[in-house]
Structures are given as C-alpha cells and as structure tokens.
Design an enzyme around this catalytic site. Structure first.
Site, PDB file in Angstrom:
ATOM      1  N   ASN A   1       0.882  -1.165   0.000  1.00 45.69           N
ATOM      2  CA  ASN A   1       0.000   0.000   0.000  1.00 45.69           C
ATOM      3  C   ASN A   1       0.922   1.217   0.000  1.00 45.69           C
ATOM      4  O   ASN A   1       1.537   1.521   1.010  1.00 45.69           O
ATOM      5  CB  ASN A   1      -0.895  -0.024   1.244  1.00 45.69           C
TER       6      ASN A   1
ATOM      7  N   LYS B   1       0.172   4.272  -0.188  1.00 43.15           N
ATOM      8  CA  LYS B   1      -0.416   5.455   0.451  1.00 43.15           C
ATOM      9  C   LYS B   1      -0.181   6.681  -0.441  1.00 43.15           C
ATOM     10  O   LYS B   1      -0.200   6.546  -1.659  1.00 43.15           O
ATOM     11  CB  LYS B   1       0.135   5.614   1.870  1.00 43.15           C
TER      12      LYS B   1
ATOM     13  N   GLU C   1      -6.769   4.792   7.675  1.00 45.17           N
ATOM     14  CA  GLU C   1      -6.487   6.207   7.405  1.00 45.17           C
ATOM     15  C   GLU C   1      -7.662   6.859   6.693  1.00 45.17           C
ATOM     16  O   GLU C   1      -7.956   8.035   6.915  1.00 45.17           O
ATOM     17  CB  GLU C   1      -5.188   6.324   6.579  1.00 45.17           C
TER      18      GLU C   1
ATOM     19  N   SER D   1       3.407  -2.374  10.186  1.00 39.21           N
ATOM     20  CA  SER D   1       4.852  -2.470  10.412  1.00 39.21           C
ATOM     21  C   SER D   1       5.449  -3.824  10.006  1.00 39.21           C
ATOM     22  O   SER D   1       6.406  -4.291  10.631  1.00 39.21           O
ATOM     23  CB  SER D   1       5.204  -2.145  11.873  1.00 39.21           C
TER      24      SER D   1
HETATM   25  P1  13P Z   1       3.079   0.180   7.632  1.00 41.01           P
HETATM   26  O1  13P Z   1       3.535  -1.114   7.012  1.00 41.01           O
HETATM   27  O2  13P Z   1       3.863   1.371   7.166  1.00 41.01           O
HETATM   28  O3  13P Z   1       2.965   0.094   9.119  1.00 41.01           O
HETATM   29  O4  13P Z   1       1.603   0.447   7.077  1.00 41.01           O
HETATM   30  C1  13P Z   1       0.675  -0.564   7.181  1.00 41.01           C
HETATM   31  C2  13P Z   1      -0.514  -0.190   6.392  1.00 41.01           C
HETATM   32  O5  13P Z   1      -1.261   0.716   6.765  1.00 41.01           O
HETATM   33  C3  13P Z   1      -0.764  -0.910   5.149  1.00 41.01           C
HETATM   34  O6  13P Z   1      -2.032  -0.643   4.670  1.00 41.01           O
END
Ligand code: 13P
Length: 250
Positions: free
Chosen positions: A10, A12, A97, A213
C-alpha cells in the site's frame, strides 16, 4: 485446497507517476515468487503508468480507494469503471487512514465492497482496532462488527474471493508490529466470523492478511501462521526490502 498467499504493498500518498515507474522497475526482479500473489496498490494517478511498467511481470496493480457510485457529480472521486478500464484488479477498501481522515464508515465500506464485486474488482477490506480498544479488551467484538457490516449483502461466492486485511491501528507506521500470537488470534477470529456469516467452505477460502509495520524480519513468522495468508505492507513496500517480504519463504 491451500490458500495462496497474497502480499500487497500500500503505497499510500507516496510516489509521483515517474517515481512509480522507477520503483516498479527496481522491484520487479525482486518480487518474483510463484507461491504468492503480488499486488501493488498505488495512488490513482500512478495506476496507468504502473500497469504499463508492470506488463510482463507477476505484479498486479491495485487501487487504494474507489467510490461507490457509478458516475456523476462526485468531484475528485474515482469510479469502479475507471479502475476496471485501466486494468485494476484489486482495491483497498476502508483503510483506517480513510476511516480516520476521510470519514469512511462501516456503511460506506459495505457500499464500496458491494460495488467492487459488481465490477469484478477484488476488495481488500481493512479492519483493525485502536490501542484503546485493545486495552479495553474489546478487540474481537469490534473487529467482528466491522466484518459483519462490511459483508452485508455480499454473497458467499463473492466473500470466498475477497481479501481481508487485519491492521491494528496502533501497529501502522509505528514500527510496533503485533506479536504473531496477537495477529494470528485476530485473523482466526475473523475467519470464524466469516464461517458464522456464511459457512466453513467460505471461511476456508477467504484470504486474510496482516498489516502494520510488516518488515523483512517479521514477515516469515507472521506468514507462517495458519490463519495469516499474507500481508498488507505500507512503508516497507516502497523499498527493495519488499522483495524480501514477498520472498519470505525462500
Ligand atoms: P506500515 O507497514 O507502514 O505500518 O503500514 C501498514 C498499512 O497501513 C498498510 O495498509
């Protein structure tokens, strides 16, 4: 039949279109693993160049969001048909989010899930508790509610093809990965919930990811759990380390 693992990045709100192409070119030789479905969920504007860059590879491109209407006066939104026409196969729905910053609710998640299925896009349906909820001991109750609402009016055969991502909010982007025991416990509870809503066969078929994470070092143990069928990876999906995560069993 054993469930095939699915490991998705992802991205983001990261990567411009040209950076997206560069990243895919860097990662494509590193993410080859025939045991795993590999998905890159990318920002809307990166979808077309990403699909072009991923041609001839095992990388499948997904979206990070989608609206639940077909078309019309919804400024700034992306329709399901826009995604399918571009060649998108997966869409993340209800990431924490989006719930936190963009007012998504269990009800809008359900509408988006139904719409994705209507268009033949596989939803990656996100759920996960806050730290407070975990400390209050209501994690499983909360997740069960999220799942039950997300799957309202979804048929058993649609559900069997869905992907659920369990992402404890306190583990996202914090470097604080859930223990394998915590992750397995909730993923099992999710599978049990699917068995209750549908049947054992549907529960056996649905794929459940862990996210929060995930790193090259935590992936092998997490993905070896009986109810964890892969991961949804944020930060580490933007780095060559993603290759190690995808090849966790090599
Ligand atoms: P991280 O791997 O950066 O913690 O993010 C997890 C996440 O929100 C994947 O959708």
């Amino acid at each position: 039949m054993a469930r095939k693992k699915i490991i998705a990045g992802n991205w983001k709100m990261n990567m411009t279109p040209s950076q997206a192409v560069e990243l895919i070119n860097t990662l494509k030789p590193l993410v080859v693993n025939e045991d795993v479905d590999v998905v890159f969920c990318v920002p809307a504007i990166d979808i077309i160049p990403a699909i072009e860059a991923a041609k001839g590879t095992n990388i499948v491109i997904g979206a990070e969001n989608m609206y639940f209407e077909e078309k019309g006066a919804f400024t700034g939104e992306i329709s399901p048909e826009m995604l399918t026409d571009a060649g998108v196969k997966y869409v993340i729905i209800g990431h924490s989010e989006r719930r936190e910053y963009f007012a998504e609710t269990d009800e809008t998640v359900n509408k988006k899930v139904l719409k994705a299925f209507e268009h033949g896009i596989t939803p990656i349906i996100c759920c996960g508790e806050t730290l407070t909820q975990r400390e209050q001991g209501v994690t499983i109750d909360f997740i069960r509610q999220q799942i039950k609402i997300a799957f309202l009016n979804v048929t058993a055969s649609q559900a069997a093809s869905a992907v659920i991502a369990y992402e404890p909010i306190w583990a996202i982007g914090t470097g604080k990965v859930a223990t394998t025991k915590q992750a397995q416990e909730v993923c099992k509870a999710i599978r049990d919930c699917i068995a209750e809503i549908y049947d054992a066969e549907t529960a056996e078929a649905i794929r459940i990811q862990y996210g929060g994470s995930v790193s090259a070092s935590s992936a092998p143990e997490l993905f070896a759990q009986p109810d964890i069928d892969g991961g949804l990876v944020g930060g580490a999906s933007l780095k060559p380390d993603f290759g190690k995560i995808v090849c966790y069993n090599k």
